[in-house]
Design a protein around this motif. Structure first.
Motif, PDB file in Angstrom:
ATOM      1  N   SER A 105       0.841  -1.188   0.000  1.00 20.85           N
ATOM      2  CA  SER A 105       0.000   0.000   0.000  1.00 20.85           C
ATOM      3  C   SER A 105       0.884   1.249   0.000  1.00 20.85           C
ATOM      4  O   SER A 105       2.016   1.215   0.502  1.00 20.85           O
ATOM      5  CB  SER A 105      -0.914   0.006   1.233  1.00 20.85           C
ATOM      6  OG  SER A 105      -0.139   0.000   2.424  1.00 20.85           O
ATOM      7  N   PRO A 106       0.382   2.322  -0.611  1.00 14.44           N
ATOM      8  CA  PRO A 106      -0.908   2.465  -1.265  1.00 14.44           C
ATOM      9  C   PRO A 106      -0.920   1.810  -2.650  1.00 14.44           C
ATOM     10  O   PRO A 106       0.129   1.401  -3.159  1.00 14.44           O
ATOM     11  CB  PRO A 106      -1.081   3.977  -1.374  1.00 14.44           C
ATOM     12  CG  PRO A 106       0.312   4.493  -1.526  1.00 14.44           C
ATOM     13  CD  PRO A 106       1.144   3.611  -0.628  1.00 14.44           C
TER      14      PRO A 106
ATOM     15  N   SER B 135       9.106  14.644  -4.135  1.00 13.57           N
ATOM     16  CA  SER B 135      10.474  14.115  -4.232  1.00 13.57           C
ATOM     17  C   SER B 135      10.523  12.618  -3.967  1.00 13.57           C
ATOM     18  O   SER B 135      11.473  11.952  -4.376  1.00 13.57           O
ATOM     19  CB  SER B 135      11.390  14.839  -3.249  1.00 13.57           C
ATOM     20  OG  SER B 135      10.938  14.655  -1.914  1.00 13.57           O
ATOM     21  N   ASN B 136       9.520  12.055  -3.265  1.00  8.74           N
ATOM     22  CA  ASN B 136       9.544  10.618  -2.992  1.00  8.74           C
ATOM     23  C   ASN B 136       8.138  10.112  -2.733  1.00  8.74           C
ATOM     24  O   ASN B 136       7.192  10.900  -2.568  1.00  8.74           O
ATOM     25  CB  ASN B 136      10.446  10.299  -1.788  1.00  8.74           C
ATOM     26  CG  ASN B 136       9.916  10.920  -0.510  1.00  8.74           C
ATOM     27  OD1 ASN B 136       8.905  10.506   0.053  1.00  8.74           O
ATOM     28  ND2 ASN B 136      10.613  11.948  -0.038  1.00  8.74           N
ATOM     29  N   LYS B 137       8.029   8.806  -2.711  1.00 11.40           N
ATOM     30  CA  LYS B 137       6.775   8.154  -2.354  1.00 11.40           C
ATOM     31  C   LYS B 137       7.100   6.914  -1.533  1.00 11.40           C
ATOM     32  O   LYS B 137       8.011   6.164  -1.874  1.00 11.40           O
ATOM     33  CB  LYS B 137       5.962   7.779  -3.584  1.00 11.40           C
ATOM     34  CG  LYS B 137       4.583   7.214  -3.242  1.00 11.40           C
ATOM     35  CD  LYS B 137       3.605   7.405  -4.376  1.00 11.40           C
ATOM     36  CE  LYS B 137       2.204   7.039  -3.961  1.00 11.40           C
ATOM     37  NZ  LYS B 137       1.198   7.386  -4.984  1.00 11.40           N
TER      38      LYS B 137
ATOM     39  N   THR C 224      16.830   0.647  -1.045  1.00  8.04           N
ATOM     40  CA  THR C 224      17.225  -0.712  -0.686  1.00  8.04           C
ATOM     41  C   THR C 224      16.725  -1.664  -1.759  1.00  8.04           C
ATOM     42  O   THR C 224      15.756  -1.362  -2.462  1.00  8.04           O
ATOM     43  CB  THR C 224      16.661  -1.119   0.691  1.00  8.04           C
ATOM     44  OG1 THR C 224      17.160  -2.406   1.045  1.00  8.04           O
ATOM     45  CG2 THR C 224      15.140  -1.177   0.672  1.00  8.04           C
ATOM     46  N   THR C 225      17.372  -2.797  -1.893  1.00 10.42           N
ATOM     47  CA  THR C 225      16.974  -3.775  -2.911  1.00 10.42           C
ATOM     48  C   THR C 225      16.573  -5.117  -2.325  1.00 10.42           C
ATOM     49  O   THR C 225      15.927  -5.909  -3.010  1.00 10.42           O
ATOM     50  CB  THR C 225      18.121  -3.998  -3.915  1.00 10.42           C
ATOM     51  OG1 THR C 225      19.294  -4.427  -3.198  1.00 10.42           O
ATOM     52  CG2 THR C 225      18.420  -2.712  -4.672  1.00 10.42           C
ATOM     53  N   THR C 226      16.966  -5.422  -1.086  1.00  9.48           N
ATOM     54  CA  THR C 226      16.639  -6.714  -0.470  1.00  9.48           C
ATOM     55  C   THR C 226      16.318  -6.492   1.012  1.00  9.48           C
ATOM     56  O   THR C 226      17.049  -5.804   1.725  1.00  9.48           O
ATOM     57  CB  THR C 226      17.797  -7.698  -0.594  1.00  9.48           C
ATOM     58  OG1 THR C 226      18.139  -7.857  -1.973  1.00  9.48           O
ATOM     59  CG2 THR C 226      17.413  -9.055  -0.012  1.00  9.48           C
TER      60      THR C 226
ATOM     61  N   THR D 251      11.027   3.289   0.174  1.00  9.21           N
ATOM     62  CA  THR D 251      10.912   4.670  -0.289  1.00  9.21           C
ATOM     63  C   THR D 251      11.498   4.799  -1.689  1.00  9.21           C
ATOM     64  O   THR D 251      12.681   4.510  -1.911  1.00  9.21           O
ATOM     65  CB  THR D 251      11.637   5.639   0.651  1.00  9.21           C
ATOM     66  OG1 THR D 251      11.074   5.525   1.961  1.00  9.21           O
ATOM     67  CG2 THR D 251      11.496   7.065   0.166  1.00  9.21           C
ATOM     68  N   ALA D 252      10.652   5.202  -2.633  1.00 11.28           N
ATOM     69  CA  ALA D 252      11.108   5.511  -3.989  1.00 11.28           C
ATOM     70  C   ALA D 252      11.288   7.017  -4.078  1.00 11.28           C
ATOM     71  O   ALA D 252      10.400   7.783  -3.673  1.00 11.28           O
ATOM     72  CB  ALA D 252      10.085   5.031  -5.008  1.00 11.28           C
TER      73      ALA D 252
END
Length: 966
Positions: A491-492, A510-512, A539-541, A553-554
């Motif tokens: 979510s969301p 700037s981020n989501k 982060t990837t893992t 966080t993207a």
């Protein structure tokens, strides 16, 4: 979760099933529907409802408060404090009952949504009966989808047993007292206000029907003396009264001495014009005799005919509190002494009741007689269970429990004690109590919680709660419990869009942040499908334990984004587990220089207000109208709306820089349910492109709709502030209820605006425009906001279209606009089905149309898989015959799919039987082979029979046939 609303216990007198402090009504007095207690603020989220009794001189007698909690199947009945058209009460033809409508939910449950904005399955629409002794019955609830997200306004009955109910888009519905479902007997016209039965005929008025040129339509069923009980029993026999844009209460009488017409005089209360108009039937035509002067914002209307010597007087009682009266809530009395076909006399108009704040008066009737059959307790002991709503919950697989609390009320409205039990067939459902005793008028609350769900499989897990009357069996009933389990949730649901100017930025937001929750332990992998360097994931893992959660966080890499050329850039965030199995994805769009936003309302919270979702908010009004459901944002048609009472969204103020034609494009997938009448109002704006030039704000390039007067509408474009030629319309008529892809183009460097309807491809071609407007001059502009709904709030422009928008995008690139709509036009299954059977896209294609006159709308024909042009294809029980004294033979027409339309070639048919009250059908015959004996491919119905062994023994039974859609 469909909430089972918690039961209030503050009103102890109500918990006994009686009406609080009710006294006997007095014959000859008047009774008015009041919403609000004078203390709590009036709100669309629900207020307490009262019936106030007055003497005819305005002297107050008593207030009868309607129920605010559950007592078994007796439902709460609360009202909307802001919907002035609700609460148009009536008195039954036999004079014994007042019929009052409201919403079956407890006060205070809703804080962000209106009661009428919810589905009827979670907030039933309730019809209450109040008798002359002040006793009430609120067991008649409507949970069918015809009342989803709409107001319930009026109900009428000849005797308190058969009941007709009306709402703002569900037409007219028929059902019986105590039933949970109803039949839509009138489907042609919606937005019904008041209902009445005069001279054994059903009449109702309608607010601005799009299919007729008159503003008021009072309709009656075609068969004299026969009240409608089946779909389309009510047909288009219209009594037409012109120039009443917002009819509310009305009254029909006979004033002419002699003559064959049983009803020859009509009084109509209009909430917009504010008056009470008088019409007379002259040689088969209703003629306007004028209006009673001095009446303001008329809503409720009742009256008495008095014959004094050779003179016939009509004493009218009017509630004032429509859309224009400040501090209204008055009751006025006036005597019309002029008789048949003469301008009404209002010389003795007087306010007999002056309203107060935080109270709203609606409908008004004469007091019921003192004859009663609603007295409680009555009859032998029996079990009553409410509300009539099942339990639905969602949770994560393998997690031990889910926080969920639901409450059912058990009551005994009888004259003897009963023993009861409550049992459930699943260990993960807990009941607060499983047995007990209910004395006379006794009640108990049973709390339902979901316990340890470890070990349950993903997907759907069903259970059933059975409430049993162990003393006499009467009232034994069931409630379904459905638990849906997901392994993981993210979510969301919304995607991430960031916009900004080239070279300098910043790109906002700037981020989501996304929250990932899991049931079983997993290794969560987060990756970028295209490995774009302008997007950071942080982060990837992540290793997640059982029932764990994490935040992802993207964000936009601002330094990299500043180096990108003007364009739109896309990326996809992929969430997967350790085995590389994809859990879910989220799209990311970076707009550099280009202006772009796109909202897909199917991802929004269903059955909810738009406010706060993806930047949408109200301009300034109370925001009562729009709600998201069925994958779209819906705005109901209305003749008057509060200032700013539409959803609006601001988006970045960036100049369009694309060449050679610098333009802004708004793309929508839109369905129009009603539009501004061609001869009465200015056109309805259903989307507005706000721009500013040289610091001066004005609206430009708005999509508009206007009724053709022949059953359809046309799209147009409106422009303010640049040219006097503000409206241009298409020559091509469109169908109400049909989804269209729309692109609106506003040029910057040139002088044109365009509307494209179902454009064939993603290449800009002005020859494909449905509408073209040439402006006097052009100029650069900044984009300020998009808005759904009419922007006007004054008397000259007081009509809002009825619309549903499933997707809305704004961009500076035509191809992007096209690509973000369904390719080549709407491609949903129903539209495909419509195109197959009705390629000409005429009125016969509309969802509510019934071109083969078999009683099934196109929507239902589509769901059943029928051919809508063949009236042999329909669902119907043709006969029920008792044989051998004990058995029952049921013959029915069943379903057969039409494979030529792309629908399945056949469906399962199930015949249902029950010994209870519909729709609680407990026995079906699938297990004995009665699933489907029909062959598909033709769309024809086919006769099937079933012998119900011992069906003629025992209590009354009900049967119905259903199509089980795959």
């Amino acid at each position: 979760m469909k909430k089972i609303l918690s039961l209030m216990t503050a009103f102890i007198a109500l918990a006994t099933g009686m009406t609080m402090f009710a006294l006997q009504f007095t014959d000859g007095n008047i009774v008015v529907y009041r919403v609000g207690d004078g203390v709590a603020t009036l709100t669309n989220r629900g207020n307490v409802v009262f019936l106030d009794e007055y003497q005819t001189n305005g002297t107050f007698v008593q207030s009868v408060m309607l129920r605010t909690n559950y007592f078994g199947a007796q439902s709460p009945l609360i009202g909307s404090g802001t919907a002035f058209g609700s609460g148009l009460i009536t008195r039954s033809v036999d004079g014994r009952f007042i019929l009052v409508n409201g919403y079956g939910t407890d006060l205070g449950i809703f804080t962000n949504t209106s009661v009428q904005g919810n589905f009827a399955s979670s907030v039933p629409r309730v019809t209450g009966l109040v008798d002359g002794q002040g006793n009430s019955d609120t067991t008649t609830t409507r949970t069918n989808t015809d009342f989803d997200s709409v107001e319930v306004r009026a109900a009428v009955s000849p005797d308190g047993t058969n009941i007709w109910t009306a709402g703002d888009s569900g037409g007219v519905q028929y059902g019986t007292r105590g039933s949970l479902d109803s039949t839509q007997v009138q489907t042609t016209l919606g937005n019904v206000r008041q209902l009445h039965i005069f001279n054994s005929q059903l009449y109702f008025d309608i607010n601005n029907p799009s299919s007729v040129t008159q503003s008021v339509v009072i309709c009656t069923n075609n068969v004299p003396g026969q009240l409608p009980t089946a779909t389309n029993d009510v047909l288009s026999s219209f009594l037409k009264a012109v120039n009443e844009p917002s009819p509310e209460g009305f009254l029909m009488l006979k004033l002419k001495a002699g003559g064959a017409d049983p009803l020859d005089t009509l009084y109509v209360a209009d909430g917009t014009l504010g008056h009470v108009a008088k019409y007379s039937l002259v040689s088969g035509t209703w003629v306007n005799d004028g209006a009673i002067a001095g009446v303001q914002a008329a809503v409720g209307l009742t009256g008495v005919r008095n014959i004094i010597g050779n003179q016939t007087n009509v004493v009218l009682y009017i509630t004032q509190g429509g859309t224009t009266l400040t501090g209204g809530n008055n009751i006025a009395r006036v005597t019309d002494t002029t008789g048949y076909h003469v301008a009404p006399d209002g010389g003795d108009l007087a306010l007999i009741v002056n309203g107060t704040t935080k109270k709203a008066l609606r409908g008004i009737v004469l007091a019921p007689t003192t004859n009663s059959d609603l007295a409680l307790p009555s009859g032998a002991g029996r079990l009553s269970v409410g509300p009539a709503i099942d339990v639905f919950a969602k949770a994560l697989t393998s997690c031990p429990d889910v926080t969920e609390t639901d409450v059912f009320s058990l009551a005994n409205p009888g004259t003897s004690t009963i023993l009861w039990t409550a049992m459930v067939d699943a260990a993960w459902v807990n009941l607060s109590d499983k047995n007990g005793t209910l004395g006379i008028m006794g009640n108990a609350n049973i709390t339902v919680t979901l316990g340890d769900i470890t070990g349950l499989s993903a997907a759907t897990n069903p259970a059933t709660i059975t409430f049993s009357n162990k003393t006499s069996v009467v009232g034994t009933t069931t409630r379904a419990v459905t638990l849906f389990l997901d392994p993981q949730t993210i979510s969301p649901l919304t995607d991430y869009t960031a916009l900004g100017p080239p070279t300098t930025g910043p790109f906002t937001p700037s981020n989501k942040v996304y929250t990932v929750k899991t049931g079983p332990a997993i290794t969560l992998n987060i990756s970028k499908l295209n490995n774009s360097t302008w997007l950071n994931l942080g982060t990837t893992t992540v290793s997640l334990g059982a029932c764990g959660s994490t935040i992802i966080t993207a964000s936009i890499n601002q330094a990299v984004a500043n180096t990108l050329a003007v364009s739109n850039y896309t990326e996809t965030i992929v969430f997967s587990n350790g085995t590389s199995s994809v859990i879910d994805t989220r799209s990311v769009l970076l707009g550099v220089g280009f202006q772009f936003f796109c909202d897909d309302f199917s991802t929004y919270t269903q059955n909810a207000n738009l406010q706060g979702q993806n930047g949408w908010a109200a301009v300034g009004g109370s925001f009562n109208e729009p709600f998201v459901h069925d994958g779209a944002v819906w705005v109901a048609a209305t003749t008057v709306q509060a200032a700013g009472d539409e959803p609006t969204k601001n988006f970045p103020q960036l100049v369009a820089t694309n060449t050679p034609t610098r333009s802004m494009f708004c793309a929508m997938s839109i369905t129009v349910t009603s539009a501004a009448p061609a001869s009465t109002f200015s056109p309805s704006r259903i989307w507005t492109f706000f721009q500013s030039a040289n610091g001066v704000g004005y609206a430009r390039d708005s999509l508009t709709v206007r009724d053709t007067g022949t059953g359809g509408f046309v799209f147009g474009i409106r422009n303010n502030g640049i040219t006097a030629n503000t409206n241009v319309f298409s020559a091509t008529a469109r169908s109400y209820g049909t989804a269209y892809n729309i692109i609106v183009q506003g040029e910057v460097g040139n002088t044109n605006s365009y509307v494209y309807v179902n454009p064939p491809n993603g290449t800009l071609n002005t020859a494909n425009a449905d509408v073209k407007m040439t402006l006097v001059s052009g100029s650069d502009f900044n984009v300020g906001s998009a808005q759904i709904g009419n922007t006007f709030d004054n008397a000259a422009f007081n009509y809002q279209a009825g619309i549903a928008i499933s997707k809305m995008c704004v961009t500076t690139n035509y191809t992007d606009a096209f690509n973000d709509l369904p390719t080549g036009g709407p491609s949903d299954p129903f539209t495909t089905w419509q195109t197959f059977y009705f390629p000409a896209d005429g009125p016969n294609a509309a969802p509510n149309a019934d071109p083969d006159h078999d009683g099934m709308s196109n929507t239902n024909e589509f769901l059943a898989g029928f051919n809508p042009t063949n009236n042999a294809a329909r669902l119907k029980i043709t006969s029920i015959v008792r044989t051998d004294g004990t058995n029952v033979t049921i013959t029915y027409l069943g379903a057969s799919g039409d494979s030529a339309s792309g629908r399945p070639s056949s469906y399962a048919n199930v015949l249902y039987s029950t010994t209870g009250t519909p729709p609680s059908y407990t026995n079906n015959f699938v297990s004995t082979g009665q699933t489907n004996v029909l062959s598909g491919g033709t769309g024809l119905g086919q006769t099937a029979t079933f012998v119900h062994t011992n069906g003629a023994t025992g209590p009354a039974r009900y049967y119905r046939v259903r199509v089980l859609i795959p």
